[in-house]
Design a protein around this motif. Structure first.
Motif, PDB file in Angstrom:
ATOM      1  N   SER A  91       8.984   8.416   3.643  1.00 33.18           N
ATOM      2  CA  SER A  91       7.814   9.281   3.409  1.00 33.18           C
ATOM      3  C   SER A  91       6.760   9.184   4.499  1.00 33.18           C
ATOM      4  N   ALA A  92       7.191   9.167   5.751  1.00 33.88           N
ATOM      5  CA  ALA A  92       6.231   9.228   6.848  1.00 33.88           C
ATOM      6  C   ALA A  92       5.536  10.581   6.841  1.00 33.88           C
ATOM      7  N   ALA A  93       4.257  10.584   7.194  1.00 31.50           N
ATOM      8  CA  ALA A  93       3.521  11.845   7.261  1.00 31.50           C
ATOM      9  C   ALA A  93       3.991  12.687   8.435  1.00 31.50           C
ATOM     10  N   ASP A  94       4.358  12.018   9.543  1.00 37.22           N
ATOM     11  CA  ASP A  94       4.828  12.752  10.712  1.00 37.22           C
ATOM     12  C   ASP A  94       5.538  11.798  11.675  1.00 37.22           C
ATOM     13  N   TYR A  95       6.196  12.389  12.652  1.00 36.30           N
ATOM     14  CA  TYR A  95       7.008  11.643  13.631  1.00 36.30           C
ATOM     15  C   TYR A  95       6.819  12.324  14.971  1.00 36.30           C
ATOM     16  N   ILE A  96       6.148  11.659  15.901  1.00 37.83           N
ATOM     17  CA  ILE A  96       5.820  12.252  17.194  1.00 37.83           C
ATOM     18  C   ILE A  96       6.601  11.533  18.294  1.00 37.83           C
ATOM     19  N   VAL A  97       7.294  12.310  19.106  1.00 36.28           N
ATOM     20  CA  VAL A  97       8.036  11.749  20.233  1.00 36.28           C
ATOM     21  C   VAL A  97       7.145  11.773  21.476  1.00 36.28           C
ATOM     22  N   LYS A  98       7.056  10.629  22.143  1.00 32.52           N
ATOM     23  CA  LYS A  98       6.252  10.518  23.354  1.00 32.52           C
ATOM     24  C   LYS A  98       6.862  11.346  24.486  1.00 32.52           C
ATOM     25  N   PRO A  99       6.058  11.808  25.444  1.00 30.06           N
ATOM     26  CA  PRO A  99       4.614  11.588  25.588  1.00 30.06           C
ATOM     27  C   PRO A  99       3.816  12.377  24.546  1.00 30.06           C
ATOM     28  N   ILE A 100       2.761  11.769  24.054  1.00 30.42           N
ATOM     29  CA  ILE A 100       1.993  12.357  22.970  1.00 30.42           C
ATOM     30  C   ILE A 100       0.939  13.313  23.519  1.00 30.42           C
ATOM     31  N   GLU A 101       0.955  14.543  23.003  1.00 33.13           N
ATOM     32  CA  GLU A 101      -0.048  15.534  23.367  1.00 33.13           C
ATOM     33  C   GLU A 101      -1.187  15.505  22.357  1.00 33.13           C
TER      34      GLU A 101
ATOM     35  N   LEU B 240       0.854  -1.195   0.000  1.00 36.95           N
ATOM     36  CA  LEU B 240       0.000   0.000   0.000  1.00 36.95           C
ATOM     37  C   LEU B 240       0.889   1.244   0.000  1.00 36.95           C
ATOM     38  N   PRO B 241       1.426   1.647  -1.150  1.00 38.21           N
ATOM     39  CA  PRO B 241       2.366   2.774  -1.188  1.00 38.21           C
ATOM     40  C   PRO B 241       1.755   4.100  -0.753  1.00 38.21           C
ATOM     41  N   ALA B 242       0.434   4.240  -0.837  1.00 37.60           N
ATOM     42  CA  ALA B 242      -0.223   5.493  -0.439  1.00 37.60           C
ATOM     43  C   ALA B 242      -0.516   5.556   1.052  1.00 37.60           C
ATOM     44  N   LEU B 243      -0.166   4.496   1.798  1.00 35.65           N
ATOM     45  CA  LEU B 243      -0.433   4.448   3.229  1.00 35.65           C
ATOM     46  C   LEU B 243       0.266   5.602   3.945  1.00 35.65           C
ATOM     47  N   GLN B 244      -0.492   6.349   4.761  1.00 34.38           N
ATOM     48  CA  GLN B 244       0.082   7.465   5.507  1.00 34.38           C
ATOM     49  C   GLN B 244       0.490   6.983   6.900  1.00 34.38           C
ATOM     50  N   VAL B 245       1.756   7.202   7.228  1.00 38.56           N
ATOM     51  CA  VAL B 245       2.335   6.662   8.452  1.00 38.56           C
ATOM     52  C   VAL B 245       2.697   7.791   9.413  1.00 38.56           C
ATOM     53  N   ILE B 246       2.224   7.669  10.643  1.00 33.80           N
ATOM     54  CA  ILE B 246       2.625   8.572  11.719  1.00 33.80           C
ATOM     55  C   ILE B 246       3.343   7.727  12.764  1.00 33.80           C
ATOM     56  N   PHE B 247       4.639   7.949  12.928  1.00 32.72           N
ATOM     57  CA  PHE B 247       5.388   7.207  13.942  1.00 32.72           C
ATOM     58  C   PHE B 247       5.192   7.862  15.311  1.00 32.72           C
ATOM     59  N   THR B 248       4.924   7.038  16.309  1.00 30.37           N
ATOM     60  CA  THR B 248       4.783   7.516  17.695  1.00 30.37           C
ATOM     61  C   THR B 248       5.791   6.744  18.535  1.00 30.37           C
ATOM     62  N   THR B 249       6.810   7.417  19.002  1.00 27.54           N
ATOM     63  CA  THR B 249       7.910   6.701  19.631  1.00 27.54           C
ATOM     64  C   THR B 249       8.544   7.522  20.739  1.00 27.54           C
ATOM     65  N   GLY B 250       9.227   6.845  21.633  1.00 25.11           N
ATOM     66  CA  GLY B 250       9.934   7.526  22.706  1.00 25.11           C
ATOM     67  C   GLY B 250      11.328   7.971  22.315  1.00 25.11           C
ATOM     68  N   TYR B 251      11.717   7.755  21.069  1.00 31.33           N
ATOM     69  CA  TYR B 251      13.076   8.062  20.618  1.00 31.33           C
ATOM     70  C   TYR B 251      13.026   8.973  19.401  1.00 31.33           C
ATOM     71  N   ASP B 252      13.967   9.925  19.326  1.00 33.02           N
ATOM     72  CA  ASP B 252      13.966  10.854  18.195  1.00 33.02           C
ATOM     73  C   ASP B 252      15.034  10.537  17.152  1.00 33.02           C
TER      74      ASP B 252
END
Length: 241
Positions: A97-107, A75-87
Motif C-alpha cells: 500500500s505505498a502511496a507512490d513509487y518514483i524512479v530516479k532521477p526525481i523531477e 504505524l499502519p496509516a503511514l504514507q510511503v513514497i518510494f524513491t529509487t533508481g529501479y522499477d
C-alpha cells in the motif's frame, strides 16, 4: 497551517538534499529527519511518528522495503513514497500500500504529485468529517464557455489526447485542463486510478478484473472507468473495503 511531518531515507546525500529542497518549496510539509540507512530510518519513524516518508529501496544494511514493512506494523496509516533508481520493485511496493513509487532521477512536479496523493490518502483515512476540502461546484472552461458542474454529478474525468472529458451519468463535457489541474480543484473522493482517469470513488458501485487492469462501474449508466493494477489496493483501502 497544519503541517505534514516527512522523513527522508536515502543513503545518497545529494539525493536527500534534492528532496529536501523540493519539499521546502511546499509550506504544508515539513522534513523532520533524514536517515541514511534502514535502521536509522526505523528509529526516526518510531520517534517522530511522521505522516509521510520518502524511502530509497537500496540502502546499506536493512533495505528500504523491509524497513517500511517494520514501520507499518507500528504505524499502519503511514504514507510511503518510494524513491529509487529501479522499477522492478513497483508491484511489491504497491502490495504494501505505498502511496507512490518514483524512479530516479526525481523531477519536482512528479514529487509534488506523489505528495498530493499521500496527503489525499491521509485525509480520506481520517474520515469524511475531517476532509479539508469541500467543493460543491467545479468551474471549468470549455471552448469559450465557463461551465459550473455539480461535483456530485461527476463520475470521472478521462484524458483523451490534449483534452480532458468530464463524464456525468447522462452527458460529458470537454475541457483543456489537465487531470492534474482538476485533481487540485476537486475534493478528496476523486482519485487518480489510472494515468488517464480521475474517478469519484463515492460513485463506484462495482469493480471487475479485466486482464491487466480493472473496470469501475457506476449506477444507472453504461460508462466505465479504468483502474490500474498498481492502484487497485489504494482504491480498495480508500473506499473502506
Amino acid at each position: 497551517m497544519e503541517k505534514f511531518k516527512v522523513i527522508i531515507a536515502d543513503d545518497d546525500h545529494p539525493s536527500r538534499m534534492i528532496l529536501m529542497h523540493f519539499i521546502q518549496l511546499l509550506p504544508e510539509y515539513e522534513v523532520v529527519q533524514e536517515a541514511s540507512n534502514g535502521e536509522e530510518f526505523i528509529q526516526f519513524v518510531m520517534k517522530e511518528e511522521p505522516e509521510i516518508v520518502l524511502v530509497d529501496i537500496h540502502m546499506p544494511g536493512l533495505n528500504g522495503m523491509e524497513a517500511v514493512k517494520i514501520c507499518k506494523e507500528r504505524l499502519p496509516a503511514l504514507q510511503v513514497i518510494f524513491t529509487t533508481g529501479y522499477d522492478e520493485f513497483a508491484v511489491e511496493a504497491f502490495n504494501i500500500s505505498a502511496a507512490d513509487y518514483i524512479v530516479k532521477p526525481i523531477e519536482r512536479t512528479r514529487l509534488f504529485i506523489a505528495l498530493e496523493k499521500a496527503k489525499k490518502l491521509i485525509q480520506l483515512n481520517s474520515g469524511p468529517n475531517q476532509l479539508k476540502k469541500t467543493v460543491n461546484k467545479l468551474a471549468i472552461k470549455s471552448n469559450n464557455t465557463f461551465l459550473y458542474l455539480s461535483v456530485d454529478d461527476i463520475l470521472y474525468a478521462e484524458k483523451e489526447g490534449r483534452k480532458t472529458i468530464l463524464h456525468t451519468k447522462n452527458s460529458y463535457f470537454e475541457t483543456s485542463e489537465s487531470l492534474q489541474e482538476l485533481e487540485g480543484k476537486l475534493p478528496n473522493q476523486f482519485y487518480k486510478t489510472h494515468r488517464s482517469f480521475l474517478v469519484n470513488l463515492k460513485k463506484i458501485t462495482k469493480i471487475v478484473s479485466s486482464g491487466e487492469t480493472y473496470l469501475a462501474y457506476f449506477n444507472c449508466t453504461e460508462k466505465i472507468a479504468y483502474i490500474s493494477k498498481l492502484k487497485i489496493n489504494d482504491v480498495h483501502r480508500s473506499m473502506g473495503t
